[in-house]
Design a protein around this motif. Structure first.
Motif, short mmCIF file in Angstrom:
data_model
loop_
_atom_site.label_atom_id
_atom_site.label_comp_id
_atom_site.label_asym_id
_atom_site.label_seq_id
_atom_site.Cartn_x
_atom_site.Cartn_y
_atom_site.Cartn_z
N PRO A 55 0.82 -1.21 0.00
CA PRO A 55 0.00 0.00 0.00
C PRO A 55 0.86 1.27 0.00
N GLY A 56 0.49 2.19 -0.84
CA GLY A 56 1.21 3.46 -0.93
C GLY A 56 2.43 3.44 -1.83
N ARG A 57 2.73 2.30 -2.43
CA ARG A 57 3.89 2.18 -3.32
C ARG A 57 3.41 2.04 -4.75
N ARG A 58 4.05 2.76 -5.67
CA ARG A 58 3.69 2.65 -7.08
C ARG A 58 4.40 1.48 -7.75
N ARG A 59 5.62 1.24 -7.33
CA ARG A 59 6.45 0.22 -7.95
C ARG A 59 6.08 -1.17 -7.42
N PRO A 60 5.98 -2.14 -8.32
CA PRO A 60 5.70 -3.51 -7.84
C PRO A 60 6.94 -4.08 -7.15
N HIS A 61 6.71 -4.99 -6.22
CA HIS A 61 7.77 -5.66 -5.48
C HIS A 61 7.56 -7.16 -5.58
N ARG A 62 8.53 -7.92 -5.05
CA ARG A 62 8.41 -9.38 -5.02
C ARG A 62 8.02 -9.82 -3.62
N LEU A 63 7.16 -10.81 -3.57
CA LEU A 63 6.76 -11.45 -2.33
C LEU A 63 7.13 -12.92 -2.48
N VAL A 64 7.99 -13.43 -1.59
CA VAL A 64 8.51 -14.78 -1.74
C VAL A 64 8.10 -15.62 -0.53
N CYS A 65 7.70 -16.86 -0.81
CA CYS A 65 7.38 -17.79 0.26
C CYS A 65 8.69 -18.23 0.90
N ASP A 66 8.89 -17.84 2.14
CA ASP A 66 10.14 -18.06 2.85
C ASP A 66 10.13 -19.35 3.68
N HIS A 67 8.95 -19.78 4.07
CA HIS A 67 8.81 -21.01 4.87
C HIS A 67 7.50 -21.68 4.47
N PHE A 76 5.63 -15.43 4.25
CA PHE A 76 5.94 -14.68 3.04
C PHE A 76 6.81 -13.49 3.42
N ARG A 77 7.88 -13.28 2.65
CA ARG A 77 8.78 -12.16 2.89
C ARG A 77 8.71 -11.23 1.69
N GLY A 78 8.43 -9.96 1.97
CA GLY A 78 8.38 -8.97 0.91
C GLY A 78 9.77 -8.51 0.53
N GLN A 79 9.86 -7.90 -0.62
CA GLN A 79 11.13 -7.35 -1.09
C GLN A 79 11.46 -6.11 -0.28
N PRO A 90 8.74 -6.32 4.88
CA PRO A 90 7.62 -6.90 5.61
C PRO A 90 7.66 -8.43 5.55
N VAL A 91 7.34 -9.06 6.68
CA VAL A 91 7.29 -10.52 6.75
C VAL A 91 5.92 -10.90 7.33
N TYR A 92 5.16 -11.70 6.58
CA TYR A 92 3.82 -12.13 6.99
C TYR A 92 3.89 -13.61 7.35
N GLY A 93 3.58 -13.96 8.58
CA GLY A 93 3.66 -15.34 9.03
C GLY A 93 2.32 -15.89 9.47
N PHE A 94 2.09 -17.18 9.21
CA PHE A 94 0.83 -17.83 9.57
C PHE A 94 1.14 -19.20 10.17
N ASP A 95 0.73 -19.41 11.40
CA ASP A 95 0.88 -20.69 12.08
C ASP A 95 -0.51 -21.29 12.26
N LEU A 96 -0.68 -22.56 11.90
CA LEU A 96 -1.98 -23.23 11.99
C LEU A 96 -1.93 -24.35 13.02
N ILE A 97 -2.97 -24.42 13.84
CA ILE A 97 -3.09 -25.47 14.84
C ILE A 97 -4.49 -26.07 14.71
N PRO A 98 -4.59 -27.35 14.31
CA PRO A 98 -5.92 -27.99 14.26
C PRO A 98 -6.53 -27.94 15.66
N HIS A 99 -7.81 -27.58 15.71
CA HIS A 99 -8.45 -27.43 17.02
C HIS A 99 -9.93 -27.78 16.89
N GLY A 100 -10.33 -28.91 17.45
CA GLY A 100 -11.75 -29.30 17.41
C GLY A 100 -12.27 -29.38 16.00
N SER A 111 8.15 -6.22 10.70
CA SER A 111 8.75 -5.25 9.79
C SER A 111 10.23 -5.13 10.12
N CYS A 112 11.08 -5.55 9.20
CA CYS A 112 12.53 -5.45 9.38
C CYS A 112 12.94 -4.08 8.86
#
Length: 188
Positions: A55-67, A76-79, A90-100, A111-112
């Motif tokens: 958001p707020g950026r005109r230039r496209p960036h790369r988003l890579v699946c890091d794990h 996912f780690r952004g460029q 930016p680094v977006y992380g998602f941890d899943l735990i089966p529950h019921g 944010s690094c």
């Protein structure tokens, strides 16, 4: 390096939730940290790369699946993005735990920062503390789950998207049509 997280419960199996998260194109449907993701189909997995706009950026960036750990964790780690004050990754992380009868999902954003942006780390963290609970609610609503399990701020809006509306009505969200690895492809 500011990091913020929240958890939500989704009334879907972990395989379906993971398949949804593994396709980074779905991030643009609910994450305030992703304005858009290129529509090109990319096979989900470690090192899968997507073109995206922050958001707020005109230039496209790369988003890579890091794990990529099926049904457990995806990151996912952004460029690195440059600004006159320094860089941000930016680094977006998602941890899943089966529950019921569903899945507990921990959503996190880190944010690094470098250079003078390090001085703004408290402000960056404050912005994510404000936005991530709203993003979690949108994520949960999109997948048809109940309200988030972590306390969220602001009024609860039913799936109909109308306060006080019929909560049994499905939310109006765009559907995507390409197949997902585990058969659940909600948005593509």
């Amino acid at each position: 390096m500011p990091s913020v997280s929240t958890s939500v419960f989704v009334s879907r199996p972990d395989t379906e939730v993971f398949d949804f998260l593994a396709d980074a194109r779905n991030l643009a449907l609910w994450s305030s940290g992703v304005a858009s993701v290129d529509a090109d189909a990319v096979a989900p997995g470690r090192d899968a790369a997507y073109g995206y706009r922050y958001p707020g950026r005109r230039r496209p960036h790369r988003l890579v699946c890091d794990h990529f750990e099926p049904c457990r964790r995806i990151v996912f780690r952004g460029q690195r993005m440059w600004s006159p004050l320094g860089t941000q990754v930016p680094v977006y992380g998602f941890d899943l735990i089966p529950h019921g009868d569903g899945t507990l999902v921990r959503l996190s954003v880190t944010s690094c920062l470098s250079a003078a942006l390090l001085l703004l780390a408290p402000i960056v963290a404050m912005a994510w503390r404000r936005d991530l609970p709203t993003d979690a609610r949108k994520f949960c609503d999109l997948l048809g789950g109940p309200a988030a399990s972590a306390p969220l701020h602001g009024p609860q809006v039913p799936a109909s998207g109308v306060p006080g509306g019929d909560s049994g009505a499905p939310a109006a969200t765009p559907l995507r049509t390409s197949p997902a690895p585990g058969g659940f492809d909600y948005a593509h």
